[in-house]
Design a protein around this motif. Structure first.
Motif, PDB file in Angstrom:
ATOM      1  N   THR A  31       0.856  -1.181   0.000  1.00 22.00           N
ATOM      2  CA  THR A  31       0.000   0.000   0.000  1.00 22.00           C
ATOM      3  C   THR A  31       0.891   1.229   0.000  1.00 22.00           C
ATOM      4  O   THR A  31       2.114   1.116   0.035  1.00 22.00           O
ATOM      5  CB  THR A  31      -0.946   0.003   1.235  1.00 22.00           C
ATOM      6  N   TRP A  35      -2.459   6.483  -1.405  1.00 21.98           N
ATOM      7  CA  TRP A  35      -3.694   5.697  -1.603  1.00 21.98           C
ATOM      8  C   TRP A  35      -4.558   5.785  -0.343  1.00 21.98           C
ATOM      9  O   TRP A  35      -5.759   6.036  -0.410  1.00 21.98           O
ATOM     10  CB  TRP A  35      -3.349   4.229  -1.910  1.00 21.98           C
ATOM     11  N   ARG A  39      -8.200   7.597  -0.221  1.00 19.83           N
ATOM     12  CA  ARG A  39      -9.428   6.796  -0.054  1.00 19.83           C
ATOM     13  C   ARG A  39     -10.083   6.933   1.315  1.00 19.83           C
ATOM     14  O   ARG A  39     -11.255   6.636   1.466  1.00 19.83           O
ATOM     15  CB  ARG A  39      -9.134   5.302  -0.250  1.00 19.83           C
ATOM     16  N   CYS A 115     -19.348   0.053  16.054  1.00 19.17           N
ATOM     17  CA  CYS A 115     -19.057   1.478  15.845  1.00 19.17           C
ATOM     18  C   CYS A 115     -20.200   2.409  16.264  1.00 19.17           C
ATOM     19  O   CYS A 115     -19.998   3.613  16.375  1.00 19.17           O
ATOM     20  CB  CYS A 115     -18.699   1.715  14.387  1.00 19.17           C
ATOM     21  N   ARG A 154      -4.666  -5.680   3.411  1.00 19.39           N
ATOM     22  CA  ARG A 154      -4.462  -4.244   3.191  1.00 19.39           C
ATOM     23  C   ARG A 154      -5.752  -3.444   3.128  1.00 19.39           C
ATOM     24  O   ARG A 154      -5.745  -2.229   3.279  1.00 19.39           O
ATOM     25  CB  ARG A 154      -3.644  -4.014   1.925  1.00 19.39           C
ATOM     26  N   GLN A 215     -14.222  -7.636   6.077  1.00 12.05           N
ATOM     27  CA  GLN A 215     -15.086  -6.547   5.626  1.00 12.05           C
ATOM     28  C   GLN A 215     -15.295  -6.538   4.120  1.00 12.05           C
ATOM     29  O   GLN A 215     -14.385  -6.820   3.356  1.00 12.05           O
ATOM     30  CB  GLN A 215     -14.428  -5.228   6.042  1.00 12.05           C
ATOM     31  N   GLY A 217     -15.753  -3.693   2.084  1.00 16.28           N
ATOM     32  CA  GLY A 217     -15.652  -2.232   2.212  1.00 16.28           C
ATOM     33  C   GLY A 217     -16.685  -1.475   1.398  1.00 16.28           C
ATOM     34  O   GLY A 217     -17.304  -0.522   1.866  1.00 16.28           O
ATOM     35  N   ARG A 218     -16.879  -1.933   0.163  1.00 14.93           N
ATOM     36  CA  ARG A 218     -17.833  -1.243  -0.733  1.00 14.93           C
ATOM     37  C   ARG A 218     -19.253  -1.310  -0.181  1.00 14.93           C
ATOM     38  O   ARG A 218     -20.000  -0.326  -0.229  1.00 14.93           O
ATOM     39  CB  ARG A 218     -17.802  -1.885  -2.117  1.00 14.93           C
ATOM     40  N   VAL A 220     -20.239  -1.759   2.961  1.00 13.45           N
ATOM     41  CA  VAL A 220     -20.385  -0.933   4.172  1.00 13.45           C
ATOM     42  C   VAL A 220     -20.508   0.533   3.773  1.00 13.45           C
ATOM     43  O   VAL A 220     -21.348   1.276   4.294  1.00 13.45           O
ATOM     44  CB  VAL A 220     -19.163  -1.106   5.125  1.00 13.45           C
ATOM     45  N   HIS A 252     -19.692   8.920  13.211  1.00 20.62           N
ATOM     46  CA  HIS A 252     -18.633   7.935  13.479  1.00 20.62           C
ATOM     47  C   HIS A 252     -17.497   8.189  12.488  1.00 20.62           C
ATOM     48  O   HIS A 252     -17.726   8.320  11.290  1.00 20.62           O
ATOM     49  CB  HIS A 252     -19.219   6.529  13.308  1.00 20.62           C
ATOM     50  N   ALA A 254     -15.182   6.847  10.417  1.00 23.16           N
ATOM     51  CA  ALA A 254     -14.732   5.619   9.753  1.00 23.16           C
ATOM     52  C   ALA A 254     -13.822   5.970   8.582  1.00 23.16           C
ATOM     53  O   ALA A 254     -12.766   5.386   8.396  1.00 23.16           O
ATOM     54  CB  ALA A 254     -15.919   4.812   9.271  1.00 23.16           C
ATOM     55  N   ASN A 255     -14.249   6.961   7.814  1.00 22.64           N
ATOM     56  CA  ASN A 255     -13.576   7.262   6.556  1.00 22.64           C
ATOM     57  C   ASN A 255     -14.018   8.671   6.141  1.00 22.64           C
ATOM     58  O   ASN A 255     -15.215   8.959   6.094  1.00 22.64           O
ATOM     59  CB  ASN A 255     -14.029   6.204   5.529  1.00 22.64           C
TER      60      ASN A 255
HETATM   61  C1  LIG Z   1     -11.802  -0.016   2.468  1.00 27.50           C
HETATM   62  C2  LIG Z   1     -11.944   1.056   1.378  1.00 27.50           C
HETATM   63  C3  LIG Z   1     -11.047   2.231   1.691  1.00 27.50           C
HETATM   64  C4  LIG Z   1     -11.496   0.418   0.076  1.00 27.50           C
HETATM   65  O1  LIG Z   1     -11.674   1.349  -0.978  1.00 27.50           O
HETATM   66  P1  LIG Z   1     -12.405   0.903  -2.319  1.00 27.50           P
HETATM   67  O2  LIG Z   1     -12.319   2.031  -3.241  1.00 27.50           O
HETATM   68  O3  LIG Z   1     -13.758   0.378  -1.954  1.00 27.50           O
HETATM   69  O4  LIG Z   1     -11.447  -0.225  -2.800  1.00 27.50           O
HETATM   70  P2  LIG Z   1     -11.793  -1.708  -3.261  1.00 27.50           P
HETATM   71  O5  LIG Z   1     -11.924  -2.588  -2.029  1.00 27.50           O
HETATM   72  O6  LIG Z   1     -12.927  -1.740  -4.235  1.00 27.50           O
HETATM   73  O7  LIG Z   1     -10.471  -2.015  -3.984  1.00 27.50           O
HETATM   74  C5  LIG Z   1     -10.015  -1.250  -5.114  1.00 27.50           C
HETATM   75  C6  LIG Z   1      -8.607  -1.650  -5.406  1.00 27.50           C
HETATM   76  O8  LIG Z   1      -7.732  -1.129  -4.418  1.00 27.50           O
HETATM   77  C7  LIG Z   1      -6.968  -2.177  -3.845  1.00 27.50           C
HETATM   78  N1  LIG Z   1      -6.667  -1.888  -2.448  1.00 27.50           N
HETATM   79  C8  LIG Z   1      -7.415  -2.204  -1.351  1.00 27.50           C
HETATM   80  N2  LIG Z   1      -6.782  -1.765  -0.258  1.00 27.50           N
HETATM   81  C9  LIG Z   1      -5.647  -1.159  -0.658  1.00 27.50           C
HETATM   82  C10 LIG Z   1      -4.607  -0.506   0.025  1.00 27.50           C
HETATM   83  N3  LIG Z   1      -4.573  -0.382   1.366  1.00 27.50           N
HETATM   84  N4  LIG Z   1      -3.604   0.025  -0.713  1.00 27.50           N
HETATM   85  C11 LIG Z   1      -3.585  -0.075  -2.037  1.00 27.50           C
HETATM   86  N5  LIG Z   1      -4.565  -0.698  -2.746  1.00 27.50           N
HETATM   87  C12 LIG Z   1      -5.568  -1.226  -2.060  1.00 27.50           C
HETATM   88  C13 LIG Z   1      -7.821  -3.421  -4.026  1.00 27.50           C
HETATM   89  O9  LIG Z   1      -7.035  -4.587  -3.974  1.00 27.50           O
HETATM   90  C14 LIG Z   1      -8.408  -3.179  -5.380  1.00 27.50           C
HETATM   91  O10 LIG Z   1      -7.471  -3.504  -6.364  1.00 27.50           O
HETATM   92  P3  LIG Z   1      -7.929  -4.261  -7.720  1.00 27.50           P
HETATM   93  O11 LIG Z   1      -8.853  -3.285  -8.399  1.00 27.50           O
HETATM   94  O12 LIG Z   1      -6.639  -4.479  -8.416  1.00 27.50           O
HETATM   95  O13 LIG Z   1      -8.610  -5.505  -7.271  1.00 27.50           O
HETATM   96  C15 LIG Z   1     -13.403   1.518   1.247  1.00 27.50           C
HETATM   97  O14 LIG Z   1     -14.205   0.516   0.671  1.00 27.50           O
HETATM   98  C16 LIG Z   1     -13.993   1.923   2.549  1.00 27.50           C
HETATM   99  O15 LIG Z   1     -13.475   2.769   3.244  1.00 27.50           O
HETATM  100  N6  LIG Z   1     -15.154   1.343   2.911  1.00 27.50           N
HETATM  101  C17 LIG Z   1     -15.771   1.596   4.177  1.00 27.50           C
HETATM  102  C18 LIG Z   1     -15.037   0.838   5.215  1.00 27.50           C
HETATM  103  C19 LIG Z   1     -15.339   1.283   6.589  1.00 27.50           C
HETATM  104  O16 LIG Z   1     -15.304   2.446   6.884  1.00 27.50           O
HETATM  105  N7  LIG Z   1     -15.625   0.340   7.480  1.00 27.50           N
HETATM  106  C20 LIG Z   1     -15.913   0.597   8.825  1.00 27.50           C
HETATM  107  C21 LIG Z   1     -17.308   1.131   8.917  1.00 27.50           C
HETATM  108  S1  LIG Z   1     -17.792   1.282  10.537  1.00 27.50           S
END
Ligand SMILES: CC(C)(COP(=O)(O)OP(=O)(O)OC[C@H]1O[C@@H](n2cnc3c(N)ncnc32)[C@H](O)[C@@H]1OP(=O)(O)O)[C@@H](O)C(=O)NCCC(=O)NCCS
Length: 328
Positions: A31, A35, A39, A115, A154, A215, A217-218, A220, A252, A254-255
């Motif tokens: 990572t 990134w 994100r 949370c 990751r 999780q 992520g998408r 949630v 909360h 989270a993000n």
């Molecule tokens: C986790 C989160 C940041 C991931 O972001 P996203 O845009 O949904 O990313 P995706 O899971 O769809 O993955 C997109 C790409 O990034 C990659 N990726 C995931 N984590 C990564 C990281 N830490 N660093 C680099 N790349 C990463 C994935 O492997 C994927 O690659 P691919 O397209 O080659 O398969 C996001 O979904 C999120 O924040 N969701 C809410 C989570 C949360 O807040 N949970 C607690 C709620 S209480």
């Protein structure tokens, strides 16, 4: 409308000393800082020492509250610790905390709604005081999420951190803090965010059973940005108020992208939002008191301010409260 008789009279918080930065995570998984910041908005999080547990963080947060507001907790008659990372399956963190604080005549229990834990805890504490069952209640959100985080995944290890926040609620008919509330649960979506314990089945489906956060992520993200704006409206409608009546919104933490999207959908200014995720990451039940306390310490939150708190996450559960900040 339900007339509250409970007032928040003090707040405190604590985070462990050790910092885990995005650069540190680059050494653990594939990572990079850019990134993660793009994100999530998270730059670093805190991690408990090996000999530091959820009850220790909770104790430090309460000590901080006592010192800053010159409060005694000897006559507290209920302790609620909101956590999903208890020291033991039993005894509860709340009982361990009671012993550490040396409180003699009190009830104590843990509340686990992940949370949304802290807002659920406040909801319950307000109900207990308003009904006349209790007079002085400690509500603590405390987590050592580093213990259930998979540092080879990751997509999750970049999000979570450790920390604690505490508030004291006292009986007060003249200046109650609580105006309105709204709670909800959608257990059907439980597998979007879970940490397994005794079962590898959920809602009739097999799940990954590794004792760590798992999780989607998408899923949630999508759930939160649709559920929270609706919930915020409901909380305010229950008070016959509107978003323009809100001085601070404390969702909360989270993000940051999720918070931005919730604000955009609700047409609420991000500048009036408090969040603790930049330096502490997602600390589950601790994010809301950490954000609030940060706002208090920075002189942003002032007596008389109307604050909308909204917790959401694992469950999937959510709880919102509209409060009047009347801390001494
Ligand atoms: C986790 C989160 C940041 C991931 O972001 P996203 O845009 O949904 O990313 P995706 O899971 O769809 O993955 C997109 C790409 O990034 C990659 N990726 C995931 N984590 C990564 C990281 N830490 N660093 C680099 N790349 C990463 C994935 O492997 C994927 O690659 P691919 O397209 O080659 O398969 C996001 O979904 C999120 O924040 N969701 C809410 C989570 C949360 O807040 N949970 C607690 C709620 S209480």
């Amino acid at each position: 409308m339900f007339q509250s008789k409970a007032r928040i009279t003090a707040i405190g918080s604590y985070v462990p000393e050790r910092t885990l930065t995005n650069t540190d995570l680059e050494k653990l998984v594939e990572t990079d800082d850019e990134w993660i910041v793009q994100r999530t908005g998270i730059k670093e999080r805190r991690m408990a020492r090996e000999d530091e547990f959820t009850s220790d963080l909770a104790y430090q947060a309460v000590r901080n509250l006592m010192e800053r507001y010159d409060k005694s907790v000897d006559d507290v008659d209920l302790i609620i610790v909101c956590t999903m990372t208890p020291d033991f399956k039993t005894p509860s963190v709340a009982s361990t905390l009671q012993a550490k604080l040396g409180i003699k005549n009190t009830g104590a229990f843990d509340l686990n709604t992940a949370c949304s834990g802290f807002t659920y805890g406040l909801y319950v504490a307000n109900g207990m005081i308003t009904s006349g069952l209790n007079k002085k209640v400690l509500v603590v959100g405390s987590e050592t999420l580093s213990r259930i985080t998979d540092y080879t995944d990751r997509a999750t290890c970049i999000l979570f951190g450790d920390g604690a926040g505490a508030v004291l609620l006292e009986y007060d008919e003249q200046q109650p803090s609580f105006i309105s509330s709204h709670i909800g649960s959608e257990g059907e979506g439980g597998k979007s965010l879970y940490c397994s314990n005794l079962s590898n089945m959920m809602n009739g489906e097999e799940i990954v059973d590794n004792g760590k956060f798992v999780q989607n992520g998408r899923a949630v993200y999508k759930w939160a940005v649709t559920t929270v704006p609706k919930g915020m409206k409901t909380v305010l409608q229950n008070a016959s108020m509107e978003l323009k009546d809100v001085d601070w919104f404390v969702p909360h933490s989270a993000n940051l992208r999720m918070i931005e999207s919730i604000c955009e959908k609700s047409d609420f200014p991000l500048e009036q939002t408090l969040y603790s995720l930049v330096n502490f990451g997602n600390t589950s039940a601790a994010t809301i008191p950490l954000s609030l306390d940060q706002g208090v310490r920075e002189g942003k939150v002032k007596n008389g301010d109307k604050i909308l708190l909204y917790g959401f996450g694992g469950g999937l559960a959510h709880a919102g409260l509209f409060i009047n900040w009347t801390v001494e």
